[in-house]
Design a protein around this motif. Structure first.
Motif, PDB file in Angstrom:
ATOM      1  N   VAL A  22      10.042  27.919  35.208  1.00 16.13           N
ATOM      2  CA  VAL A  22       8.928  26.989  35.041  1.00 16.13           C
ATOM      3  C   VAL A  22       8.247  27.226  33.694  1.00 16.13           C
ATOM      4  CG1 VAL A  22       6.632  26.369  35.896  1.00 16.13           C
ATOM      5  CG2 VAL A  22       8.531  26.642  37.497  1.00 16.13           C
ATOM      6  N   ALA A  23       8.066  28.496  33.347  1.00 12.84           N
ATOM      7  CA  ALA A  23       7.457  28.800  32.055  1.00 12.84           C
ATOM      8  C   ALA A  23       8.319  28.292  30.913  1.00 12.84           C
ATOM      9  CB  ALA A  23       7.235  30.310  31.934  1.00 12.84           C
ATOM     10  N   LEU A  25      10.429  25.777  31.061  1.00 12.98           N
ATOM     11  CA  LEU A  25      10.338  24.313  31.055  1.00 12.98           C
ATOM     12  C   LEU A  25       9.052  23.841  30.386  1.00 12.98           C
ATOM     13  CD1 LEU A  25      11.475  21.568  31.924  1.00 12.98           C
ATOM     14  CD2 LEU A  25      10.322  21.887  34.134  1.00 12.98           C
ATOM     15  N   ILE A  26       7.949  24.540  30.687  1.00 10.86           N
ATOM     16  CA  ILE A  26       6.671  24.158  30.081  1.00 10.86           C
ATOM     17  C   ILE A  26       6.728  24.335  28.569  1.00 10.86           C
ATOM     18  CG2 ILE A  26       4.242  24.808  29.911  1.00 10.86           C
ATOM     19  CD1 ILE A  26       4.333  25.504  32.887  1.00 10.86           C
ATOM     20  N   VAL A  27       7.322  25.451  28.133  1.00 13.71           N
ATOM     21  CA  VAL A  27       7.447  25.678  26.693  1.00 13.71           C
ATOM     22  C   VAL A  27       8.322  24.613  26.056  1.00 13.71           C
ATOM     23  CG1 VAL A  27       8.358  27.268  24.957  1.00 13.71           C
ATOM     24  CG2 VAL A  27       7.035  28.158  26.883  1.00 13.71           C
ATOM     25  N   VAL A  29       8.898  21.474  27.133  1.00  6.46           N
ATOM     26  CA  VAL A  29       8.189  20.195  27.108  1.00  6.46           C
ATOM     27  C   VAL A  29       7.128  20.197  26.022  1.00  6.46           C
ATOM     28  CG1 VAL A  29       6.655  18.683  28.426  1.00  6.46           C
ATOM     29  CG2 VAL A  29       8.667  19.679  29.527  1.00  6.46           C
ATOM     30  N   ALA A  30       6.399  21.330  25.908  1.00  5.08           N
ATOM     31  CA  ALA A  30       5.356  21.401  24.887  1.00  5.08           C
ATOM     32  C   ALA A  30       5.958  21.315  23.490  1.00  5.08           C
ATOM     33  CB  ALA A  30       4.570  22.701  25.053  1.00  5.08           C
ATOM     34  N   THR A  33       7.240  17.730  22.881  1.00  7.86           N
ATOM     35  CA  THR A  33       6.116  16.819  22.654  1.00  7.86           C
ATOM     36  C   THR A  33       5.524  17.005  21.265  1.00  7.86           C
ATOM     37  OG1 THR A  33       5.603  16.852  25.028  1.00  7.86           O
ATOM     38  CG2 THR A  33       3.876  16.099  23.529  1.00  7.86           C
TER      39      THR A  33
END
Length: 293
Positions: A22-23, A25-27, A29-30, A33
């Protein structure tokens, strides 16, 4: 809860892998973006057909994602395995320390009991047993305990005059052996160094103090407060006073006793007394004058 302990829990592996993914994936996506915004937020083309090349690129991206996920899982498993190994090693070291301390205590109890034996030969053997314990002590605190026992023996009441009714045969040799042991472990040589210990001989009756060639360093305290020295000098010839402290407050030097300091040097040791014996005071003054030139 401590993070390292949580990582080692058997039930936390799946949750830890999920958290890492999850971490990641968040990195991702960030980062994607941020890159999209830096490029001016371009729009995707509408109605464009995927070519074979585009499909191959998608397959490559998918394989890269799968490889990345596998790498994350492998890293988590490897990290947990290493953490478990480190914990097991620490437990083994702690068990070894406990075993060393237990064995030390057993030997210490046996040796110190023999110090009070009525036969001089048994007491002498106990002195060497305590000396061996000090050499083998797993910690400085336990070494200090052994040194304190030897010094306490020297502080016990003692009659140096053979004609006196309370004179004890063989006691002189035992005390000379203790002083010789202290000297051997404070002088440079192959034996373990007892510097860093406190040698509390305050109030002891000593037949000479043979400590030639010793080397005092920081953390060492040789305490001769209120000692009575008979039958010989405080022999400190060739001593190196490079740290620590030598206390001679109210020391009593009988006829024939005194400080012998030929070849000794002092560059860092504190000499404490109120006042110092004349020959020791002269030595300290000479060293001070030499150092100020």
């Amino acid at each position: 809860m401590d993070r390292s302990r949580w990582l080692r829990r058997p039930t936390s592996l799946s949750r830890h892998v999920a958290a890492v993914l999850v971490a990641a994936l968040i990195v991702f996506v960030a980062a994607a973006t941020a890159l999209w915004l830096v490029l001016g937020a371009p729009r995707l083309p509408q109605g464009a057909a995927f070519t074979v090349t585009d499909q191959l690129e998608l397959v490559k991206i998918a394989l890269a994602v799968v490889a990345g996920v596998g790498g994350v899982v492998a890293l988590v498993v490897a990290y947990r395995r290493q953490a478990v190994v480190e914990e097991e090693n620490e437990r083994a070291r702690a068990a070894a320390r406990r075993d060393d301390t237990r064995l030390f205590n057993e030997r210490f109890g046996s040796a110190t009991t023999q110090l009070g034996h009525e036969r001089p030969a048994v007491r002498a053997a106990a002195v060497y047993a305590v000396t061996g314990l000090a050499d083998d002590a797993p910690t400085q605190e336990l070494r200090q305990t052994c040194v304190s026992v030897l010094c306490a023996y020297l502080r016990m009441p003692y009659q140096p005059e053979p004609s006196a009714p309370d004179w004890v045969a063989g006691e002189r040799e035992i005390r000379h052996a203790i002083v010789g042991t202290i000297r051997a472990h404070l002088a440079p040589g192959p034996l373990p160094d007892w510097n860093g210990c406190a040698f509390n001989l305050s109030g002891a009756v000593l037949e000479g103090v043979g400590l030639p060639g010793i080397r005092l360093t920081d953390g060492t305290h040789l305490n001769l407060t209120r000692c009575r020295v008979v039958g010989g000098p405080v022999d400190l010839r060739g001593a190196q006073f490079v740290g620590g402290r030598l206390t001679c407050t109210a020391i009593q030097l009988d006829a024939g006793a005194g400080f012998e300091l030929g070849g000794a040097v002092a560059v860092g040791t504190r000499f404490v007394g109120g006042p110092l014996p004349p020959d020791l005071a002269a030595f300290v003054a000479t060293m001070h004058d030499a150092g100020s030139q």
